[in-house]
Design a protein around this motif. Structure first.
Motif, short mmCIF file in Angstrom:
data_model
loop_
_atom_site.label_atom_id
_atom_site.label_comp_id
_atom_site.label_asym_id
_atom_site.label_seq_id
_atom_site.Cartn_x
_atom_site.Cartn_y
_atom_site.Cartn_z
N GLU A 32 34.46 44.80 34.27
CA GLU A 32 35.17 46.05 34.61
C GLU A 32 34.71 46.57 35.97
OE1 GLU A 32 38.30 48.41 33.71
OE2 GLU A 32 37.51 46.95 32.29
N LEU A 33 33.42 46.45 36.26
CA LEU A 33 32.93 46.86 37.58
C LEU A 33 33.60 46.05 38.68
CD1 LEU A 33 29.15 47.27 36.69
CD2 LEU A 33 30.65 49.10 37.53
N LYS A 34 33.67 44.74 38.49
CA LYS A 34 34.31 43.88 39.48
C LYS A 34 35.80 44.21 39.61
CE LYS A 34 30.89 41.31 40.88
NZ LYS A 34 30.45 41.34 42.28
N LYS A 35 36.43 44.43 38.46
CA LYS A 35 37.86 44.77 38.44
C LYS A 35 38.14 46.04 39.25
CE LYS A 35 41.41 46.11 35.10
NZ LYS A 35 41.66 46.38 33.67
N ALA A 58 32.13 49.50 47.31
CA ALA A 58 33.32 49.45 46.47
C ALA A 58 34.57 49.33 47.34
CB ALA A 58 33.41 50.68 45.58
N ARG A 59 35.63 48.85 46.70
CA ARG A 59 36.90 48.61 47.41
C ARG A 59 37.43 49.89 48.06
NH1 ARG A 59 39.55 45.65 43.66
NH2 ARG A 59 39.91 47.48 42.41
N ASP A 60 37.52 50.96 47.28
CA ASP A 60 38.04 52.23 47.80
C ASP A 60 37.62 53.37 46.86
OD1 ASP A 60 40.04 52.46 45.65
OD2 ASP A 60 41.14 50.91 46.74
N GLU A 61 37.81 54.57 47.32
CA GLU A 61 37.41 55.77 46.58
C GLU A 61 38.14 55.88 45.24
OE1 GLU A 61 34.76 58.95 46.58
OE2 GLU A 61 35.15 57.78 48.38
N LYS A 62 39.43 55.58 45.23
CA LYS A 62 40.23 55.71 44.01
C LYS A 62 39.71 54.77 42.92
CE LYS A 62 45.01 55.56 42.39
NZ LYS A 62 45.42 54.35 41.74
#
Length: 104
Positions: A32-35, A58-62
C-alpha cells in the motif's frame, strides 16, 4: 516528487518492540505504501529522547495524504498505538519538520 520529514514519540521501554514490528512489517502495508507513491522511506530513533524521525520521498502530496485513509494504514496505527504517542484516531502524534537545507 515531495519529501516529508516528521517527528513522533515512542514510549521509552518500547524501542526494541518498535524495531521488531518494523522488521516484520506486513506485506500488505509495504504494498500500500508503494501503491501510494512512497519511496525511500526511513525512520530514525533518538534513543536519548524517544523521538522518531521519519523521512519519506513520495510521488505527490495527494497520494501521500491518501495513505492515511487506507484500511491497512488504520490497522497499522491500531497495532502501533500501545508503543507510541497517538491521537484519538490512533494515528501517531506527529510534527512535520520544516526543510532548511537540501543538497541535490
Amino acid at each position: 516528487m515531495i519529501r516529508k520529514v516528521c517527528k513522533m514519540k515512542l514510549y521509552k521501554n518500547c524501542y526494541d518492540e518498535y524495531k521488531k514490528r518494523h522488521d516484520e512489517i506486513w506485506l500488505e502495508m509495504k504494498e500500500e505504501l508503494k501503491k501510494h507513491g512512497y519511496d525511500n522511506y526511513s525512520i530514525f530513533l533518538d534513543e536519548e529522547t524517544g523521538y522518531l524521525f521519519s523521512y519519506v520521498e513520495a510521488r505527490d502530496e495527494k497520494s501521500y495524504n491518501e495513505m492515511a485513509n487506507t484500511e491497512i494504514c488504520q490497522k497499522w496505527w491500531k497495532y502501533m498505538k500501545d508503543i507510541m504517542e497517538t491521537n484519538e484516531d490512533n494515528s501517531p502524534k506527529s510534527v512535520d519538520l520544516k526543510k532548511i537545507f537540501y543538497l541535490p
